[in-house]
Motif scaffolding. Structure first.
Motif, PDB file in Angstrom:
ATOM      1  N   VAL A  87     -18.798  -1.644   5.698  1.00 16.10           N
ATOM      2  CA  VAL A  87     -17.853  -1.519   4.628  1.00 16.10           C
ATOM      3  C   VAL A  87     -18.560  -2.265   3.606  1.00 16.10           C
ATOM      4  O   VAL A  87     -19.032  -3.217   3.414  1.00 16.10           O
ATOM      5  N   LEU A 116     -14.121  -0.305  -0.418  1.00 12.41           N
ATOM      6  CA  LEU A 116     -13.192  -1.039  -1.039  1.00 12.41           C
ATOM      7  C   LEU A 116     -13.544  -1.059  -2.460  1.00 12.41           C
ATOM      8  O   LEU A 116     -14.436  -1.575  -3.050  1.00 12.41           O
ATOM      9  N   HIS A 142     -17.861  -3.338  -0.739  1.00 12.87           N
ATOM     10  CA  HIS A 142     -16.974  -3.552  -1.858  1.00 12.87           C
ATOM     11  C   HIS A 142     -17.668  -3.056  -3.344  1.00 12.87           C
ATOM     12  O   HIS A 142     -18.810  -3.682  -3.697  1.00 12.87           O
ATOM     13  N   LEU A 178      -7.962  -1.228   5.932  1.00 15.11           N
ATOM     14  CA  LEU A 178      -9.152  -0.513   6.468  1.00 15.11           C
ATOM     15  C   LEU A 178      -9.177   0.153   7.633  1.00 15.11           C
ATOM     16  O   LEU A 178      -9.919   1.053   8.175  1.00 15.11           O
ATOM     17  N   ALA A 200      -9.178   3.751   7.400  1.00 14.44           N
ATOM     18  CA  ALA A 200     -10.305   4.406   6.903  1.00 14.44           C
ATOM     19  C   ALA A 200     -11.322   4.462   8.074  1.00 14.44           C
ATOM     20  O   ALA A 200     -12.129   5.273   7.733  1.00 14.44           O
ATOM     21  N   VAL A 241      -5.652  -6.452   3.510  1.00 17.07           N
ATOM     22  CA  VAL A 241      -7.098  -5.643   3.361  1.00 17.07           C
ATOM     23  C   VAL A 241      -7.483  -5.187   4.675  1.00 17.07           C
ATOM     24  O   VAL A 241      -7.978  -3.969   4.766  1.00 17.07           O
ATOM     25  N   VAL A 300      -8.980   2.144  -0.998  1.00 10.08           N
ATOM     26  CA  VAL A 300      -9.605   1.952   0.166  1.00 10.08           C
ATOM     27  C   VAL A 300     -10.161   3.491   0.548  1.00 10.08           C
ATOM     28  O   VAL A 300      -9.270   4.500   0.565  1.00 10.08           O
ATOM     29  N   LEU A 310     -12.163  -9.301  -1.174  1.00 11.56           N
ATOM     30  CA  LEU A 310     -12.574  -8.024  -1.069  1.00 11.56           C
ATOM     31  C   LEU A 310     -14.149  -8.337  -0.556  1.00 11.56           C
ATOM     32  O   LEU A 310     -14.603  -7.607   0.510  1.00 11.56           O
ATOM     33  N   ALA A 344     -16.737   2.556   5.479  1.00 12.57           N
ATOM     34  CA  ALA A 344     -15.655   2.538   4.351  1.00 12.57           C
ATOM     35  C   ALA A 344     -15.905   1.894   2.999  1.00 12.57           C
ATOM     36  O   ALA A 344     -17.075   1.284   2.969  1.00 12.57           O
ATOM     37  N   THR A 382       0.757  -1.048  -0.102  1.00 11.68           N
ATOM     38  CA  THR A 382      -0.020  -0.051  -0.049  1.00 11.68           C
ATOM     39  C   THR A 382       1.138   1.238   0.025  1.00 11.68           C
ATOM     40  O   THR A 382       1.950   1.327   0.341  1.00 11.68           O
TER      41      THR A 382
END
Length: 116
Positions: free
Chosen positions: A61, A33, A63, A112, A115, A108, A88, A51, A31, A3
Motif C-alpha cells: 500500500v 491511499l 500513500h 482498505l 481495495a 482507513v 482509496v 495515512l 492499493a 466513506t
C-alpha cells in the motif's frame, strides 16, 4: 472516516482509473491511499500522518499526497471540494472508497479491505 462508494463512470461508460501519470507518483501494487490537501489545511497534517502510518503497516500500500491547488484540473475532474479528501484505489487504480475530513486509523484500515 465517512466513506461512500465511488465507481462513477467517467463519461465513457467505464470506471475511472488513476495511474502514475494522473497521480504524479507510482501507485502501490495492492492499493493506494490518495490524499488531496491544501497548504492551510490543519486536518491535512494529521491525515498525512495517519495515512503514512497505515501505508507503512500494510504491505503493498502506498500513500500519495496531492496539493489540490497545484493540481486543480485533477481536483476538479475528481470532484474534490474540500481538503482533506482521501481516495482509496485498488491495484487497478479504480476508486473503491472516498472520504472527506480527517479519518481515524481504524476506518482507513477498514476501507482498505475494499481495495485489497
Amino acid at each position: 472516516m465517512a466513506t461512500e462508494r465511488d465507481g462513477r463512470p467517467d463519461g465513457t461508460g467505464q470506471e475511472r482509473r488513476l495511474g502514475a501519470a494522473e497521480l504524479g507518483a507510482e501507485p502501490g501494487p495492492r492499493a493506494t491511499l490518495v490524499q488531496f490537501s491544501s497548504a492551510f489545511c490543519r486536518p491535512c497534517v494529521t491525515t498525512r500522518r495517519i495515512l503514512a502510518e497505515v501505508a507503512a503497516m500494510v504491505d503493498g500500500v502506498t500513500h500519495i499526497e496531492i496539493d489540490a491547488e497545484e493540481r486543480l484540473a485533477l481536483t476538479r475532474l475528481l470532484g474534490v471540494e474540500q481538503t482533506p479528501t482521501v481516495l482509496v484505489l485498488d491495484a487497478a487504480g479504480r476508486i473503491v472508497r472516498r472520504a472527506t475530513g480527517m479519518p481515524r486509523k481504524a476506518d482507513v484500515i477498514a476501507a482498505l479491505g475494499a481495495a485489497v
